[in-house]
Write an enzyme that holds these catalytic residues in place. Structure first.
Site, PDB file in Angstrom:
ATOM      1  N   LYS A  54      19.907   0.702  30.381  1.00  0.00           N
ATOM      2  CA  LYS A  54      18.726   1.582  30.416  1.00  0.00           C
ATOM      3  C   LYS A  54      17.492   0.690  30.489  1.00  0.00           C
ATOM      4  CE  LYS A  54      16.955   5.760  30.360  1.00  0.00           C
ATOM      5  NZ  LYS A  54      17.032   6.587  31.593  1.00  0.00           N
ATOM      6  N   ASP A  61      22.070   7.147  32.364  1.00  0.00           N
ATOM      7  CA  ASP A  61      22.039   8.589  32.629  1.00  0.00           C
ATOM      8  C   ASP A  61      22.599   8.888  34.013  1.00  0.00           C
ATOM      9  OD1 ASP A  61      19.831   7.163  33.532  1.00  0.00           O
ATOM     10  OD2 ASP A  61      18.374   8.722  33.074  1.00  0.00           O
ATOM     11  N   ASP A  89      30.922   3.373  24.471  1.00  0.00           N
ATOM     12  CA  ASP A  89      31.598   4.358  23.629  1.00  0.00           C
ATOM     13  C   ASP A  89      31.580   5.730  24.308  1.00  0.00           C
ATOM     14  OD1 ASP A  89      32.812   5.616  21.513  1.00  0.00           O
ATOM     15  OD2 ASP A  89      31.187   5.304  20.091  1.00  0.00           O
TER      16      ASP A  89
END
Length: 400
Positions: free
Chosen positions: A231, A263, A287
């Site tokens: 990110k 995203d 995760d």
């Protein structure tokens, strides 16, 4: 002025923001995968854990023994307490004896930990804390999670057949850094007198470099494509992540590197998953994305994982949870644990032929139409955990 109070960590000892184990590791090392050698006798620590863990580990142990025997590999097992089972027995989620046994073994096979029973415990007395602590205690920093859509199960995927068919992804997740381990963390009070909770996402150059090298090596042995997920448009830790992964790429000119924001990656995984070969990402993103990738395959009960470090034994486990709602009912799917046992043989012991025997036996069992409830479809044979294990053993023992 905001008052911050760090939450105590009762089992792990931290120096600065990293565990003492992590801090002591070399700065330029990568994960170690064992190659086949003269040693043919190994000690395996079994950590059945909670919920369906004991059921699936019992099945996988039998398969592991049979595959080893076929190749002249002697496996000696010792079973230790961990998670909720350890909490109930001795009051801590990771007893010192368990960690010591794991560190002294050649590989560790874990079932599952956690359950509703311990959800209200303080953090240091939660089963999940034991999992974080054994990862740090073993120094395993690289988590390999394959997500492969098997031809026999393509119709079990929630995605359209043309989207899911042929998907074969490996997610390489950094396992011992980032927001799950970063300091400071805890609870406090802000300027308005409100209670706050806070965590720290932090990575060092050495932590990024070593996981990047593992990922490039994995990608080199697969399709030669690596996608780094971050990110970097918002988070400084991700900006450093992208900078270092890009720098390490110069060591692997034969691997095609791309970058993607997390995203977008989460969307692309369900939109066009076949564009991915190998993904490398940080602890929290890995995760989430690996669980998302698992559902492309049709069931989280099908997916194994391997966690490895710079030296010492690896930790092998299915990625599913403890499923306390079906524990003890012979409904669990043991295939993820069986395939984790195959990864243990391949990556932990260097016994690739024995590992291949297990993978082939699982494929044959599915070809024969046997399914547990999570992957059942009309026209197949519904079986329980034990029967599924028996069918895999039958397929394994029939091999020449």
């Amino acid at each position: 002025m905001t008052q911050l109070q760090a939450a105590p960590l009762k089992t792990l000892s931290f120096s600065g923001r990293r565990s003492a184990v992590a801090a002591a590791r070399p700065r330029h090392a990568t994960a170690t995968f064992r190659c086949s050698d003269a040693a043919r006798s190994y000690i395996i620590t079994l950590l059945p854990g909670d919920g369906i863990g004991p059921e699936v580990v019992a099945v996988a142990k039998d398969v592991l023994s049979a595959a080893g025997a076929k190749e002249g590999v002697e496996l000696r097992f010792r079973e230790m307490l961990m998670g909720g089972a350890a909490l109930d027995a001795v009051g801590v989620p990771l007893p010192d004896e368990t960690l010591a046994a794991a560190q002294a073994s050649d590989a560790i096979l874990l079932g599952a930990i956690g359950g509703y029973k311990w959800d209200s415990n303080e953090k240091h007395l939660k089963p999940e804390t034991g999992l974080l602590n054994i990862r740090a205690g073993l120094g395993v920093f690289a988590n390999l999670r394959p997500a492969t859509v098997l031809p026999q199960l393509v119709d079990a995927s929630t995605l359209k057949k043309e989207v899911a068919e042929g998907v074969d992804i490996m997610v390489v997740r950094e396992l011992t850094g980032g927001i799950y381990f970063g300091q400071p963390r805890g609870f406090g009070t802000n300027d308005m007198g409100e209670e706050i909770g806070f965590n720290t996402e932090i990575y060092s150059v050495s932590e990024i470099d070593r996981i990047a090298r593992v990922a490039f090596e994995v990608a080199r042995k697969r399709g030669g494509k690596l996608c780094s997920v971050d990110k970097a448009n918002v988070l400084e830790a991700s900006m450093l992540w992208r900078k270092r992964v890009t720098a390490i790429a110069s060591e692997f000119p034969d691997v095609e590197l791309s970058h993607m924001y997390v995203d977008n990656a989460s969307m692309q995984l369900v939109r066009n998953p076949k564009q991915f070969d190998t993904i490398v990402t940080n602890n929290i993103f890995g995760d989430i994305l690996s669980d998302e990738a698992s559902m492309i395959t049709g069931s989280i009960g099908m997916l194994p994982s391997a966690s490895v470090g710079e030296s010492g034994p690896g930790l092998f486990e299915p990625i599913h949870g403890s499923a306390p709602d079906i524990a003890g009912q012979d409904k669990a799917n043991p295939l993820a644990t069986i395939l984790s046992a195959a990864m243990l043989l391949k990556y932990g012991l260097g016994a690739e032929t024995a590992a291949k025997r297990i993978e082939t036996a699982v494929t044959e069992t599915l070809d024969n139409g046997f399914r547990t409830g999570d992957i059942y479809s009309p026209g197949t044979t519904l079986v329980g955990c034990k029967r599924m294990g028996e069918e895999v053993l039958k397929a394994l023992e029939s091999q020449k």
